[in-house]
Design a protein around this motif. Structure first.
Motif, PDB file in Angstrom:
ATOM      1  N   MET A 142      -4.661  -2.763  -5.371  1.00 10.74           N
ATOM      2  CA  MET A 142      -4.153  -3.159  -4.055  1.00 10.74           C
ATOM      3  C   MET A 142      -3.735  -1.957  -3.206  1.00 10.74           C
ATOM      4  SD  MET A 142      -1.767  -6.412  -5.135  1.00 10.74           S
ATOM      5  CE  MET A 142      -2.428  -7.811  -6.041  1.00 10.74           C
ATOM      6  N   GLY A 143      -3.765  -0.762  -3.787  1.00 21.16           N
ATOM      7  CA  GLY A 143      -3.408   0.437  -3.042  1.00 21.16           C
ATOM      8  C   GLY A 143      -2.019   0.959  -3.312  1.00 21.16           C
ATOM      9  N   ALA A 144      -1.299   0.323  -4.247  1.00 21.25           N
ATOM     10  CA  ALA A 144       0.035   0.818  -4.601  1.00 21.25           C
ATOM     11  C   ALA A 144      -0.102   2.043  -5.503  1.00 21.25           C
ATOM     12  CB  ALA A 144       0.829  -0.266  -5.304  1.00 21.25           C
ATOM     13  N   LYS A 145       0.975   2.810  -5.626  1.00 22.76           N
ATOM     14  CA  LYS A 145       0.978   3.995  -6.477  1.00 22.76           C
ATOM     15  C   LYS A 145       1.952   3.775  -7.628  1.00 22.76           C
ATOM     16  CE  LYS A 145       0.834   8.116  -4.602  1.00 22.76           C
ATOM     17  NZ  LYS A 145       1.253   9.385  -3.942  1.00 22.76           N
ATOM     18  N   VAL A 146       1.417   3.567  -8.822  1.00 25.71           N
ATOM     19  CA  VAL A 146       2.260   3.420 -10.009  1.00 25.71           C
ATOM     20  C   VAL A 146       2.736   4.816 -10.411  1.00 25.71           C
ATOM     21  CG1 VAL A 146       2.360   2.681 -12.413  1.00 25.71           C
ATOM     22  CG2 VAL A 146       1.026   1.354 -10.762  1.00 25.71           C
ATOM     23  N   VAL A 147       4.061   5.026 -10.404  1.00 30.24           N
ATOM     24  CA  VAL A 147       4.614   6.359 -10.681  1.00 30.24           C
ATOM     25  C   VAL A 147       5.437   6.415 -11.962  1.00 30.24           C
ATOM     26  CG1 VAL A 147       4.629   6.956  -8.227  1.00 30.24           C
ATOM     27  CG2 VAL A 147       6.684   5.947  -9.269  1.00 30.24           C
ATOM     28  N   GLY A 148       5.696   5.268 -12.578  1.00 27.94           N
ATOM     29  CA  GLY A 148       6.488   5.248 -13.799  1.00 27.94           C
ATOM     30  C   GLY A 148       6.085   4.096 -14.696  1.00 27.94           C
TER      31      GLY A 148
ATOM     32  N   GLU B 136       0.823  -1.204   0.000  1.00 25.07           N
ATOM     33  CA  GLU B 136       0.000   0.000   0.000  1.00 25.07           C
ATOM     34  C   GLU B 136       0.863   1.263   0.000  1.00 25.07           C
ATOM     35  OE1 GLU B 136      -0.218  -2.432   2.154  1.00 25.07           O
ATOM     36  OE2 GLU B 136      -2.186  -3.376   1.825  1.00 25.07           O
ATOM     37  N   GLU B 137       0.517   2.183  -0.900  1.00 26.54           N
ATOM     38  CA  GLU B 137       1.179   3.488  -1.031  1.00 26.54           C
ATOM     39  C   GLU B 137       2.636   3.401  -1.494  1.00 26.54           C
ATOM     40  OE1 GLU B 137      -0.209   6.543  -0.919  1.00 26.54           O
ATOM     41  OE2 GLU B 137      -2.083   5.426  -0.779  1.00 26.54           O
TER      42      GLU B 137
ATOM     43  N   PHE C 286      -3.736  -4.275 -11.343  1.00 34.62           N
ATOM     44  CA  PHE C 286      -3.952  -5.031 -10.107  1.00 34.62           C
ATOM     45  C   PHE C 286      -3.220  -4.399  -8.919  1.00 34.62           C
ATOM     46  CE2 PHE C 286      -4.948  -8.582 -13.125  1.00 34.62           C
ATOM     47  CZ  PHE C 286      -6.264  -8.772 -12.722  1.00 34.62           C
ATOM     48  N   LEU C 287      -2.023  -3.886  -9.144  1.00 35.63           N
ATOM     49  CA  LEU C 287      -1.291  -3.242  -8.056  1.00 35.63           C
ATOM     50  C   LEU C 287      -1.985  -1.953  -7.620  1.00 35.63           C
ATOM     51  CD1 LEU C 287       2.407  -3.841  -9.148  1.00 35.63           C
ATOM     52  CD2 LEU C 287       1.301  -4.710  -7.082  1.00 35.63           C
ATOM     53  N   SER C 288      -2.526  -1.213  -8.564  1.00 41.42           N
ATOM     54  CA  SER C 288      -3.279   0.003  -8.220  1.00 41.42           C
ATOM     55  C   SER C 288      -4.487  -0.352  -7.367  1.00 41.42           C
ATOM     56  CB  SER C 288      -3.727   0.728  -9.493  1.00 41.42           C
ATOM     57  OG  SER C 288      -2.614   1.212 -10.222  1.00 41.42           O
TER      58      SER C 288
END
Length: 420
Positions: free
Chosen positions: A238-244, A215-216, A234-236
Motif C-alpha cells: 500500500m506504500g507504507a514504510k515498515v521500520v520496526g 502512504e510513506e 500488505f501495508l508495504s
C-alpha cells in the motif's frame, strides 16, 4: 515473585471485564445483565495424555470456553502455548463474542487452549495431542454447535487432524466443523492471510480518518508470525514504510525501511528477525520507538499503564487480541492517540473462517477473489459503523464505539430469547 509482565498477562479476563463494564455503564445495563454477559455459558476442562517414543505418558491440561451463543454457534480458535490459563481462554472467548457481533457474523464466541510448549513435542506427539483433544471435546463441537479454528501455534495441518479425528469419533462427515483447514479438505487459500489482510485494510481506513493516508507512514509491528508478516506485506504494498519488527527474541529498527520478504527469509534461516540490518532493540523498546503507526501483533497486555505514557505513535491498531490494558486505553485517550480495537482490527481471520464455513455448507462454490472481496467489504462496513458511532458519541474512544455496537446486538438477541 512474578514480574510486572507476568502479573499483567495473567489477568486478561479482568481487563476484558473492565472494558465490558465501562460500555455497560454507557448503555445503562444493570449489574445482573453485565454479569450474564461476562460469564461464559460453558467452560470445558480436559486432561490430554500423550505417550512419547520412550513409553512415558505426558499429561497436559486444555480448555474450551463457550462464552455466548445468543447470535449463533460458538466460534473461535485453539492455541497451544505454555502460558495458557483458563482465565485467558475465557477472556479470549469473550473477545470473540464481541468480534463476531461487530462484524455481523452468525456466531457467538468461543476459544480453546492447551497449556503446552509445542516446541518440546515431536510432530507425532503433536498429532496425538491434537487427536486426543478432539476425543475429549467432540460431543460439544460441530458446524452448528461450535467451530474451532487455528490460533497461536496451531495451523491448517492441526485442523486436518482435528477434522479427521472428529469424523472418526462422531460418525459424521462435517467439513464445516473446523475452519482454517487445508484446501484439499474444504479450506480456502484466503484464510491463510485473511487476518493480516484485515489488519492492513483497517490500518489504511483508520489512517485516512486520523492522518493523511497510509502512504510513506512509518509503521512498527510487534511480532512476526503469520498475522504480522502478512500485515507487513500488505501495508508495504500500500506504500507504507515498515521500520520496526520483532519476534520473541527481540526486535530491529531500520528507518530506511524493512524489506518484508528478506526479513522473512532471514527469520527462516537464522530463527529470528534480530539479525536484519538495523538497530537491535527489545520488544519493550520497540513499543515506545518513534513511528506514525504502531501495530502490537503478538501478545496481550503489552501496552499498559507503565509504558502507555511513553508511546510515540500517532495511531495504534491492535493486531493481537487484548494488547492494551484498560489503564492504557485511558492514558492514550487522554493523550489523543486513537486506538483501533482488536475486535475490528484482527477480525479478518474470523471473517475468512465465516466464508470458509459458508462455502462448506453450500458445497464449495466460492472462489478466492470473491472470498477476498467479501472479507474486505464486511470489515469496511464494520469500520464505518464503528466510526459513525464514535462521531455520534463525541466523548468516547474507538473501542467504546465498537463495543457499544457489538454488545448492543448481543443484548438485544439475549433479551429476545428471554435470557436477560
Amino acid at each position: 515473585m512474578m514480574t510486572v509482565e507476568e502479573v499483567l498477562s495473567s489477568n486478561l479476563y479482568t481487563q476484558q471485564v473492565k472494558k465490558l463494564y465501562k460500555v455497560g455503564d454507557i448503555l445503562g445495563l444493570h449489574a445482573d445483565q453485565l454479569e450474564a454477559l461476562a460469564t461464559p455459558e460453558r467452560v470445558i476442562q480436559v486432561k490430554i495424555q500423550v505417550q512419547s517414543n520412550d513409553g512415558k505418558i505426558k499429561t497436559f491440561t486444555g480448555w474450551r470456553s463457550q462464552h455466548n451463543s445468543a447470535l449463533g454457534p460458538y466460534k473461535g480458535g485453539v492455541r497451544y502455548h505454555p502460558n495458557v490459563t483458563q482465565d485467558e481462554v475465557i477472556a479470549l472467548s469473550m473477545i470473540m463474542t464481541w468480534k463476531n457481533s461487530l462484524l455481523q457474523l452468525p456466531y457467538g464466541g468461543g476459544k480453546a487452549g492447551i497449556r503446552i510448549d509445542p516446541k518440546m513435542l515431536t510432530r507425532t506427539e503433536i498429532e496425538m495431542l491434537s487427536r486426543n483433544f478432539i476425543d475429549a471435546l467432540y460431543k460439544y463441537i460441530g458446524s452448528d454447535i461450535d467451530i474451532p479454528a487455528p490460533d497461536v501455534n496451531t495451523d491448517s495441518q492441526i485442523m486436518a487432524w482435528f477434522l479427521d479425528e472428529y469424523n472418526k469419533v462422531s460418525g459424521k462427515i462435517d467439513p464445516g466443523a473446523f475452519t482454517g483447514k487445508p484446501i484439499e479438505l474444504g479450506g480456502l487459500s484466503v484464510r491463510e492471510y485473511s487476518t493480516g489482510l484485515g489488519v492492513a485494510h483497517v490500518t489504511k481506513l483508520a489512517s485516512e480518518k486520523f492522518m493523511d493516508g497510509v502512504e510513506e507512514k512509518k509503521i512498527i509491528i510487534q511480532g512476526f508470525g503469520n498475522l504480522s508478516t502478512y500485515t507487513a506485506k500488505f501495508l508495504s504494498e500500500m506504500g507504507a514504510k515498515v521500520v520496526g519488527i520483532s519476534d520473541s527474541k527481540g526486535g530491529v529498527l531500520n528507518y530506511e525501511g524493512i524489506n518484508v520478504d528478506k526479513a522473512l527469509e532471514l527469520k527462516r534461516a537464522t530463527g529470528s528477525v534480530i539479525n536484519y540490518p538495523g538497530k537491535q532493540v527489545s520488544n519493550d523498546e520497540l513499543l515506545v520507538s518513534e513511528c506514525d503507526i504502531l501495530i502490537p501483533g503478538a501478545l496481550e497486555n503489552v501496552i499498559n499503564k507503565f509504558n502507555a505514557p511513553k508511546v510515540k505513535a500517532k495511531l495504534i491498531v491492535e493486531g493481537a487480541n487484548g494488547p492494551l490494558t484498560a489503564d492504557a486505553d485511558s492514558i492514550l485517550r487522554e493523550r489523543g492517540i486513537p486506538v483501533v480495537p482488536d475486535i475490528l482490527a484482527n477480525s479478518g481471520g474470523v471473517v475468512g473462517s465465516y466464508v470458509e464455513w459458508a462455502n462448506n455448507k453450500m458445497g464449495e462454490i466460492i472462489e478466492e477473489e470473491e472470498a477476498k472481496k467479501l472479507i474486505l467489504n464486511r470489515m469496511e462496513r464494520a469500520f464505518n459503523e464503528m466510526y459513525s458511532k464514535y462521531n455520534k458519541l463525541g466523548d468516547q474512544d474507538l473501542r467504546s464505539a465498537a463495543m457499544i455496537v457489538a454488545v448492543e446486538r448481543v443484548v438485544k438477541a439475549m433479551k429476545t430469547r428471554g435470557l436477560i
